[in-house]
Design a protein around this motif. Structure first.
Motif, PDB file in Angstrom:
ATOM      1  N   THR A 140      -3.109 -41.485  14.320  1.00  0.00           N
ATOM      2  CA  THR A 140      -1.782 -40.881  14.248  1.00  0.00           C
ATOM      3  C   THR A 140      -1.493 -39.936  15.414  1.00  0.00           C
ATOM      4  O   THR A 140      -2.377 -39.302  15.978  1.00  0.00           O
ATOM      5  CB  THR A 140      -1.616 -40.098  12.939  1.00  0.00           C
ATOM      6  OG1 THR A 140      -2.643 -39.111  12.847  1.00  0.00           O
ATOM      7  CG2 THR A 140      -1.690 -41.018  11.743  1.00  0.00           C
ATOM      8  N   THR A 141      -0.213 -39.854  15.721  1.00  0.00           N
ATOM      9  CA  THR A 141       0.309 -38.935  16.731  1.00  0.00           C
ATOM     10  C   THR A 141       1.699 -38.520  16.298  1.00  0.00           C
ATOM     11  O   THR A 141       2.335 -39.192  15.474  1.00  0.00           O
ATOM     12  CB  THR A 141       0.380 -39.603  18.106  1.00  0.00           C
ATOM     13  OG1 THR A 141       0.965 -38.699  19.058  1.00  0.00           O
ATOM     14  CG2 THR A 141       1.225 -40.868  18.084  1.00  0.00           C
ATOM     15  N   CYS A 142       2.184 -37.423  16.822  1.00  0.00           N
ATOM     16  CA  CYS A 142       3.587 -37.091  16.609  1.00  0.00           C
ATOM     17  C   CYS A 142       4.452 -38.027  17.441  1.00  0.00           C
ATOM     18  O   CYS A 142       3.955 -38.816  18.248  1.00  0.00           O
ATOM     19  CB  CYS A 142       3.847 -35.638  16.993  1.00  0.00           C
ATOM     20  SG  CYS A 142       3.629 -35.313  18.760  1.00  0.00           S
ATOM     21  N   GLU A 143       5.736 -37.946  17.261  1.00  0.00           N
ATOM     22  CA  GLU A 143       6.657 -38.827  17.969  1.00  0.00           C
ATOM     23  C   GLU A 143       6.589 -38.595  19.469  1.00  0.00           C
ATOM     24  O   GLU A 143       6.863 -37.497  19.957  1.00  0.00           O
ATOM     25  CB  GLU A 143       8.084 -38.592  17.465  1.00  0.00           C
ATOM     26  CG  GLU A 143       9.103 -39.539  18.038  1.00  0.00           C
ATOM     27  CD  GLU A 143      10.447 -39.470  17.323  1.00  0.00           C
ATOM     28  OE1 GLU A 143      11.357 -40.220  17.704  1.00  0.00           O
ATOM     29  OE2 GLU A 143      10.570 -38.651  16.376  1.00  0.00           O
ATOM     30  N   SER A 144       6.148 -39.624  20.186  1.00  0.00           N
ATOM     31  CA  SER A 144       6.096 -39.601  21.648  1.00  0.00           C
ATOM     32  C   SER A 144       5.230 -38.472  22.195  1.00  0.00           C
ATOM     33  O   SER A 144       5.348 -38.107  23.354  1.00  0.00           O
ATOM     34  CB  SER A 144       7.508 -39.496  22.242  1.00  0.00           C
ATOM     35  OG  SER A 144       8.311 -40.557  21.773  1.00  0.00           O
ATOM     36  N   GLY A 145       4.356 -37.922  21.374  1.00  0.00           N
ATOM     37  CA  GLY A 145       3.458 -36.872  21.823  1.00  0.00           C
ATOM     38  C   GLY A 145       4.156 -35.567  22.170  1.00  0.00           C
ATOM     39  O   GLY A 145       3.626 -34.770  22.935  1.00  0.00           O
ATOM     40  N   TYR A 146       5.340 -35.302  21.550  1.00  0.00           N
ATOM     41  CA  TYR A 146       6.155 -34.176  22.028  1.00  0.00           C
ATOM     42  C   TYR A 146       5.724 -32.821  21.502  1.00  0.00           C
ATOM     43  O   TYR A 146       6.175 -31.785  21.998  1.00  0.00           O
ATOM     44  CB  TYR A 146       7.626 -34.408  21.674  1.00  0.00           C
ATOM     45  CG  TYR A 146       8.040 -33.948  20.291  1.00  0.00           C
ATOM     46  CD1 TYR A 146       8.637 -32.705  20.089  1.00  0.00           C
ATOM     47  CD2 TYR A 146       7.831 -34.762  19.186  1.00  0.00           C
ATOM     48  CE1 TYR A 146       9.012 -32.280  18.829  1.00  0.00           C
ATOM     49  CE2 TYR A 146       8.204 -34.352  17.920  1.00  0.00           C
ATOM     50  CZ  TYR A 146       8.798 -33.118  17.741  1.00  0.00           C
ATOM     51  OH  TYR A 146       9.156 -32.709  16.476  1.00  0.00           O
ATOM     52  N   LYS A 147       4.860 -32.757  20.482  1.00  0.00           N
ATOM     53  CA  LYS A 147       4.499 -31.456  19.909  1.00  0.00           C
ATOM     54  C   LYS A 147       3.000 -31.420  19.623  1.00  0.00           C
ATOM     55  O   LYS A 147       2.294 -32.430  19.736  1.00  0.00           O
ATOM     56  CB  LYS A 147       5.292 -31.185  18.630  1.00  0.00           C
ATOM     57  CG  LYS A 147       5.076 -32.221  17.527  1.00  0.00           C
ATOM     58  CD  LYS A 147       5.920 -31.907  16.298  1.00  0.00           C
ATOM     59  CE  LYS A 147       5.761 -32.987  15.231  1.00  0.00           C
ATOM     60  NZ  LYS A 147       6.532 -32.696  14.005  1.00  0.00           N
ATOM     61  N   LEU A 148       2.534 -30.254  19.200  1.00  0.00           N
ATOM     62  CA  LEU A 148       1.102 -30.044  19.033  1.00  0.00           C
ATOM     63  C   LEU A 148       0.653 -30.148  17.579  1.00  0.00           C
ATOM     64  O   LEU A 148      -0.259 -29.465  17.130  1.00  0.00           O
ATOM     65  CB  LEU A 148       0.710 -28.692  19.634  1.00  0.00           C
ATOM     66  CG  LEU A 148       0.818 -28.643  21.159  1.00  0.00           C
ATOM     67  CD1 LEU A 148       0.592 -27.234  21.686  1.00  0.00           C
ATOM     68  CD2 LEU A 148      -0.155 -29.613  21.808  1.00  0.00           C
ATOM     69  N   THR A 149       1.331 -31.032  16.827  1.00  0.00           N
ATOM     70  CA  THR A 149       0.841 -31.502  15.534  1.00  0.00           C
ATOM     71  C   THR A 149       0.939 -33.025  15.560  1.00  0.00           C
ATOM     72  O   THR A 149       1.481 -33.606  16.497  1.00  0.00           O
ATOM     73  CB  THR A 149       1.652 -30.943  14.348  1.00  0.00           C
ATOM     74  OG1 THR A 149       2.953 -31.536  14.358  1.00  0.00           O
ATOM     75  CG2 THR A 149       1.761 -29.430  14.421  1.00  0.00           C
ATOM     76  N   ALA A 150       0.421 -33.679  14.509  1.00  0.00           N
ATOM     77  CA  ALA A 150       0.434 -35.153  14.493  1.00  0.00           C
ATOM     78  C   ALA A 150       1.368 -35.701  13.427  1.00  0.00           C
ATOM     79  O   ALA A 150       1.191 -36.822  12.958  1.00  0.00           O
ATOM     80  CB  ALA A 150      -0.983 -35.691  14.284  1.00  0.00           C
ATOM     81  N   ASP A 151       2.386 -34.940  13.029  1.00  0.00           N
ATOM     82  CA  ASP A 151       3.345 -35.405  12.033  1.00  0.00           C
ATOM     83  C   ASP A 151       4.400 -36.265  12.718  1.00  0.00           C
ATOM     84  O   ASP A 151       4.891 -35.912  13.792  1.00  0.00           O
ATOM     85  CB  ASP A 151       4.031 -34.208  11.366  1.00  0.00           C
ATOM     86  CG  ASP A 151       3.036 -33.150  10.918  1.00  0.00           C
ATOM     87  OD1 ASP A 151       1.869 -33.503  10.691  1.00  0.00           O
ATOM     88  OD2 ASP A 151       3.430 -31.978  10.810  1.00  0.00           O
ATOM     89  N   SER A 152       4.784 -37.377  12.083  1.00  0.00           N
ATOM     90  CA  SER A 152       5.807 -38.226  12.686  1.00  0.00           C
ATOM     91  C   SER A 152       6.577 -38.986  11.613  1.00  0.00           C
ATOM     92  O   SER A 152       6.090 -39.161  10.492  1.00  0.00           O
ATOM     93  CB  SER A 152       5.169 -39.233  13.656  1.00  0.00           C
ATOM     94  OG  SER A 152       4.696 -40.376  12.969  1.00  0.00           O
TER      95      SER A 152
END
Length: 489
Positions: free
Chosen positions: A137-149
């Motif tokens: 998992t990753t956040c949307e497009s890697g835009y933030k420092l959590t992995a919620d998407s």
């Protein structure tokens, strides 16, 4: 049961094989104590257990992994292992392409997208005999420092399920931390390897910019001039093993460095004679008391190991986040969806839409002026490394906060930017393109991990491995397992 007992009598406890380091797995294969298929089945079971609690997987690749494990087993049985990672399981962050496997990248816009080619790191892993288990998992497009998407939901911390794993390589770090296999590939544009590794209590390394190629698949191309690809592991030696495989020049990547392929080692060596600069706050950053205390204790360990530790810091602009990073990073995020109307982002995170809109609001002049200021960041580190061989800081200014939130807006009574202000030690290193790693150095009163960041001059990953290996030998962490780990009895 520790790993040495496992190697003496493989499979005597459930999930024991999934907890072994890559080096221990390779030793076990060579001695024929167990097979890659034995290991893979336990890793799959562990990943499913961890995913049920923490949400770490986007796309399992278990059928293909079983085929690869069987091929690796045959190679070991014949005495002809196919490479330095033959039969070792590894997860791949969902921003990195694997041919024939959906690449969501946390973004609803990528629904239905299946790349036809492997990223360079994936091709290197296949050549080395590694077994790819899942996309993480990753956040949307890697835009933030959590992995919620919007694609995969909220990734949680295996040490406390009410807290975030960090991100954006959160699934990778949480899986490694809880025993879902020894190796993971992450990416880091503003701290996305180091933040989740620190929050989850594992080792994470962002190599020198350009040392590990990002082509032909890294999507979307957000953080274009900032993002690095690197390893997340439980041990320092496993990170060196993995980096040896994925580092190298690739002319398809304009940022790839045409330097001889290095060889990384992680033997614990004395730190005597090594000059290390240390700063708990860069001279201006807000830092929680628990993180500050753990950092000072870690600095004391380095001094006990023989290093000369001096209170030095690069001279950085306290307004660097607004004046330098955001005009570059947010513009590059906006460029990743250039040509897409705002309504196409209707299913995206609201915070992601805000970043894109802010990025679209910067002018070309704003971007170029920020790149000039970026040069001053590089110069500040050049000056520092005239006085010391490495720099240590906290990895993150806080421990893991509530899952499903963007961040915190104050630290010890001081207001900070909710998006990036609580991680003031990570993104300056991306602006400079320097190598940096995080390693576990303690816990707060709630039992949440705290990380120590080691920063080195360009292409001097060797000094990071030297310091990290010495610290690991003095204060080992690989035997510590979070509550979300699969049970062993």
């Amino acid at each position: 049961m520790d790993s040495h007992q496992v190697l003496a009598g493989a499979g005597t406890a459930p999930n024991a094989l999934a907890r072994l380091s890559a080096e221990e797995l390779l030793a076990g294969y060579k001695a024929r104590r167990f097979t890659p298929r034995d290991v893979l089945e336990e890793v799959i079971s562990a990943l499913q257990h961890i995913d049920g609690q923490c949400r770490v997987m986007v796309t399992p690749m278990f059928d293909a992994a079983r085929q690869a494990a069987d091929a690796a087993g045959a190679a070991w049985a014949a005495g002809t292992p196919t490479g330095p990672l033959c039969g070792v399981p590894v997860t791949i962050k969902d921003l990195v392409f694997v041919a024939g496997v959906p690449a969501h990248g946390g973004a609803p816009l990528n629904d239905g997208f299946v790349p036809k080619t492997d990223a360079a790191v994936v091709a290197a892993l296949r050549s080395a005999g590694a077994v790819l288990t899942c996309k993480t998992t990753t956040c949307e497009s890697g835009y933030k420092l959590t992995a919620d998407s919007p694609v995969s939901g909220t990734t949680r911390n295996p040490w406390n399920l009410s807290r975030t794993s960090g991100g954006s390589s959160g699934g990778a770090a949480a899986a490694v931390a809880a025993g879902g296999g020894p190796l993971a590939i992450g990416t880091d544009g503003v701290g996305s390897i180091r933040v989740p590794s620190a929050f989850c209590g594992v080792f994470g390394l962002k190599p020198t910019f350009g040392l590990v190629p990002r082509v032909p698949g890294f999507s979307p191309p957000s953080w274009a001039s900032l993002a690095h690809t690197g390893p997340i592991t439980r041990t320092v030696s496993d990170a060196a093993l993995l980096l040896n495989v994925i580092a190298g020049y690739d002319p398809r990547d304009g940022a790839s460095l045409p330097v001889p392929k290095p060889t990384f080692r992680s033997e614990s060596r004395p730190l005597a004679g090594l000059r290390i600069a240390a700063t708990p706050d860069l001279g201006y950053a807000a830092v929680s008391p628990a993180v500050r205390a753990a950092f000072e204790a870690a600095v004391g360990v380095l001094a006990q190991l023989g290093a000369t530790v001096e209170p030095l810091s690069p001279e950085l602009d306290p307004q660097m986040l607004e004046r330098t990073l955001k005009p570059i990073a947010f513009t590059e995020q906006a460029a990743a969806v250039a040509g897409r109307p705002t309504e196409d982002l209707a299913d995206s995170d609201a915070d992601y839409r805000d970043v894109v809109l802010q990025g679209r609001g910067y002018s070309g002049t704003d971007y170029i002026e920020a790149t000039y200021r970026r040069g001053a960041v590089r110069s500040a580190f050049l000056a520092l490394f005239q006085k010391a061989e490495a720099l240590v800081t906290p990895s993150v200014a806080v421990t893991a906060f509530e899952a499903g939130t963007l961040g915190v807006d104050s630290i010890d009574g001081t207001a900070v930017d909710r998006h990036l202000g609580w991680s003031p030690f990570s993104w300056p290193i991306n602006l400079a393109g320097l190598p940096a790693a995080t390693l576990p150095c303690g816990f707060d009163a709630e039992g949440l991990p705290i990380g120590l960041q080691i920063v080195a001059p360009w292409l001097d990953e060797a000094v990071i491995f030297q310091i990290a290996a010495a610290f690991e030998a003095a204060r080992p962490w690989a035997g510590l397992w979070p509550p979300a780990s699969p049970p062993q009895s």
